[in-house]
Design an enzyme around this catalytic site. Structure first.
Site, PDB file in Angstrom:
ATOM      1  N   SER A 154       0.828  -1.204   0.000  1.00 22.37           N
ATOM      2  CA  SER A 154       0.000   0.000   0.000  1.00 22.37           C
ATOM      3  C   SER A 154       0.871   1.267   0.000  1.00 22.37           C
ATOM      4  CB  SER A 154      -0.938  -0.051   1.213  1.00 22.37           C
ATOM      5  OG  SER A 154      -1.901   0.954   1.134  1.00 22.37           O
ATOM      6  N   ASP A 318      -8.523  -6.503  -4.671  1.00 22.79           N
ATOM      7  CA  ASP A 318      -8.166  -5.183  -4.134  1.00 22.79           C
ATOM      8  C   ASP A 318      -8.769  -4.106  -5.037  1.00 22.79           C
ATOM      9  OD1 ASP A 318      -7.010  -2.840  -3.251  1.00 22.79           O
ATOM     10  OD2 ASP A 318      -4.948  -3.587  -3.298  1.00 22.79           O
ATOM     11  N   HIS A 351      -7.769  -5.273  -0.308  1.00 20.75           N
ATOM     12  CA  HIS A 351      -6.508  -4.545  -0.115  1.00 20.75           C
ATOM     13  C   HIS A 351      -5.726  -5.087   1.085  1.00 20.75           C
ATOM     14  CE1 HIS A 351      -3.759  -1.247  -0.523  1.00 20.75           C
ATOM     15  NE2 HIS A 351      -3.990  -0.822   0.694  1.00 20.75           N
TER      16      HIS A 351
END
Lengths: 372, 209
Positions: A154, A318, A351
């Site tokens: 991320s 995601d 995610h």
């Protein structure tokens, strides 16, 4: 699996007056404290160092425990340790809390030397490139000239990308996971909702709430919104469905009915105990500003400067940083004829998968590092 | 048959492809599977290579072998690859599974200066006989699936492929016939490849005007 055992957070202080660091915005910041942890041993020629960059709510404590009864191992303990993806028998692993954070590194909750009070909104705006600049100072301080690898999920992946661009000579390989070269409008929109939740909390007081009541409701709502974006529809369906929480039938009132409500409330409440609302504002803004195309004109042009070998990983469900964004990075690297591999891991975790899909990530990362 | 023997025969076709690729070439292997062909090419021909495969487990295995690999769908195209950026683009036993074989071949020849294509020959006499005698879709060693579960959606013969090349301005630079994954080069095979070869390997390039 083995653990790195008992670990300790250490602190590195630099950029004392008048040698403050100059931020991307042009503002100066100093002194800067960096909280960091290390696992494993640095080898004789200092060539086995791997930097782990954490995501929005992470910290320097990536692996191990702080004391024997510590119930919470580091945030990536499943991936860092002896025999794990980042094998501490082979690599010297470093993780630091980024500047702007609230976990020991200098951030809006730190004391402003000019006033003797917490910075609040007087803290200068920081960017991903500023985070990386501070990490570079730490790495220099540790006597490491070149990192074997920089990895992160991320926002951590965005820092890893930034490393390859800002210090191409100092990075052997880069592993951006569930990451992007720039946020989509939708991702910026969710960040803005989170920031609005915080700034509309009466306790926020223009960021000057230290010493009084923190804007806990606002921060909790921001975290709830965030959590929705970290999960996939399939994953939420499987984990909660329409299951009711501790009841057999609807309450026909506004108390908690559904399990998913209870989960989000719990996540929100837990978060405010450990996170500073102003940090949340600054860090989400840093994410929004990150834009490699914008800065260099194009991704292909940007990556012409990089030297590192890449392993790019995304997750099928995601939708915050979807696979197409990872593929854009990979294709721009291929257009520059760089050494890059790309894998999309099938997962239901959305995610959040970069924290949870241990097995497949371990296979990918350990073999990739083996060949760096 | 010992497993080693079996594997040797299964991948005898790799040896033929390795033979066709010049030392030090830059190679893109489409549908690279577990990366064994690329690995062989790197070890014995010192090629610089990259693989593309749709399957996650194959990609993991390629990375384990130290290869550069992109997880992607060939039908998505090679649009992001620059023109002439590879010496050879290889499509090994994969042509018959893509949705748009014509598009894939044209893209291969845009990205690569040359391409190597191999595919099971549906014109082999055993296939023809099977269909004639049983009236059922042939199930053979090269095409071991039933009509309802086969990934091979664009079956073709060697003659089909040659006709395709002729009509699309593609030169055939080399041609290898295989039986049992081994190269056959007798006079009969030269005369009747479409009847006698189980599999064909072709080196192709855009026709020079």
């Amino acid at each position: 699996m083995d653990s790195v055992g008992i670990v300790e957070t250490r602190y590195f202080r630099f950029a004392e007056t008048p040698d403050e660091i100059v931020l991307e915005s042009g503002k100066r910041l100093g002194p800067v404290t960096v909280a960091y942890e290390t696992y494993g041993e640095l080898d004789g020629d200092r060539s086995n160092a791997v930097l782990i960059a954490h995501a929005l709510s992470g910290d320097a404590h990536a692996a191990g425990r702080h004391h024997p009864e510590d119930g919470h191992p580091g945030w990536w303990d499943n991936m860092i340790g002896p025999g794990k993806a980042f094998d501490t028998d082979r690599y010297f692993v470093v993780c630091s809390n980024f500047v702007g954070g609230c976990k020991g590194s200098t951030g809006p909750g730190s004391i402003n030397p000019a006033t003797g009070r917490p910075y609040g909104l007087d803290f200068p705006m920081i960017t991903v490139s500023d985070m990386v600049k501070v990490q570079k100072a730490l790495i220099d301080h540790l006597g490491i000239e070149r990192l074997l690898s920089v990895a992160g999920g991320s926002l951590g992946g965005m820092q890893a990308l930034e490393w390859s661009l800002a210090y191409p000579e100092s990075v052997g390989s880069v592993i951006p996971i569930a990451s992007t070269s720039r946020l989509s409008a939708r991702a910026i929109a969710f960040n803005e909702v989170g920031r609005n939740a915080i700034t509309s909390d009466p306790n926020w007081k223009g960021g000057d709430y230290y010493g009084g009541s923190a804007p806990a409701r606002g921060l909790a709502v921001a975290r709830m919104v965030g959590h929705i974006t970290y999960l996939s529809d399939e994953g939420m369906g499987m984990k909660f469905g329409r299951r009711l929480q501790d009841k057999e039938a609807y309450g026909y009132d506004f108390s908690t009915d559904f399990a998913v409500e209870s989960y989000l409330k719990y996540q929100g409440d837990k978060f405010v105990e450990r996170f500073d609302a102003n940090s949340y504002l600054y860090i989400t803004k840093a994410m929004d500003y990150f834009d490699i195309e914008g800065r260099y004109g194009s991704l292909v042009g940007a990556f012409s400067r990089i030297r590192a070998k890449f392993l790019v990983v995304s997750f099928s469900t995601d939708w915050l940083f979807p696979s197409y964004q990872s593929k854009e990075i990979v294709k721009a690297l291929m257009a520059n004829d760089r050494d890059v591999s790309y894998c999309e891991i099938r997962s239901l975790y959305g995610h959040d998968a970069f924290l949870l899909e241990t097995e497949q990530q371990t296979k990918l990362i350990s073999s990739f590092l083996n060949n760096v | 048959m010992s497993p080693e023997n079996k594997r040797a025969i299964q991948h005898a076709d790799y040896e033929q492809i390795v033979r066709l690729v010049p030392e030090g070439s830059k190679v893109l292997d489409l549908g690279c599977g577990d990366g064994r062909l690329l690995r062989m090419l790197m070890e014995s021909k010192n090629v610089r290579g990259r693989g593309v495969d749709i399957d996650e487990e194959n990609v993991v295995e390629c990375i384990r072998k130290g290869l550069s690999v992109f997880q992607g769908d060939l039908d998505e195209g090679l649009a992001d690859y620059q023109e002439g950026s590879y010496d050879y683009v290889i499509l090994n036993r994969t042509l018959q599974v893509v949705y748009r074989p014509d598009y894939v071949i044209k893209e291969m020849l845009r990205v690569g200066r040359k391409a190597i294509v191999s595919f099971p020959n549906f014109g082999h006499w055993r296939v023809r006989l099977d269909l004639m005698l049983t009236g059922l879709m042939p199930v053979t060693r090269m095409l071991p699936f039933e009509w309802y579960n086969t990934p091979n959606i664009h079956l073709l013969t060697i003659k089909d492929f040659k006709r395709f090349c002729m009509l699309n301005g593609i030169d055939i630079l080399d041609e290898v016939s295989l039986v049992h994954s081994r190269r056959v080069s007798g006079r009969r095979h030269k005369l009747f490849p479409n009847l006698l070869a189980e599999e064909g390997i072709f080196v192709i390039a855009p026709r020079k005007i």
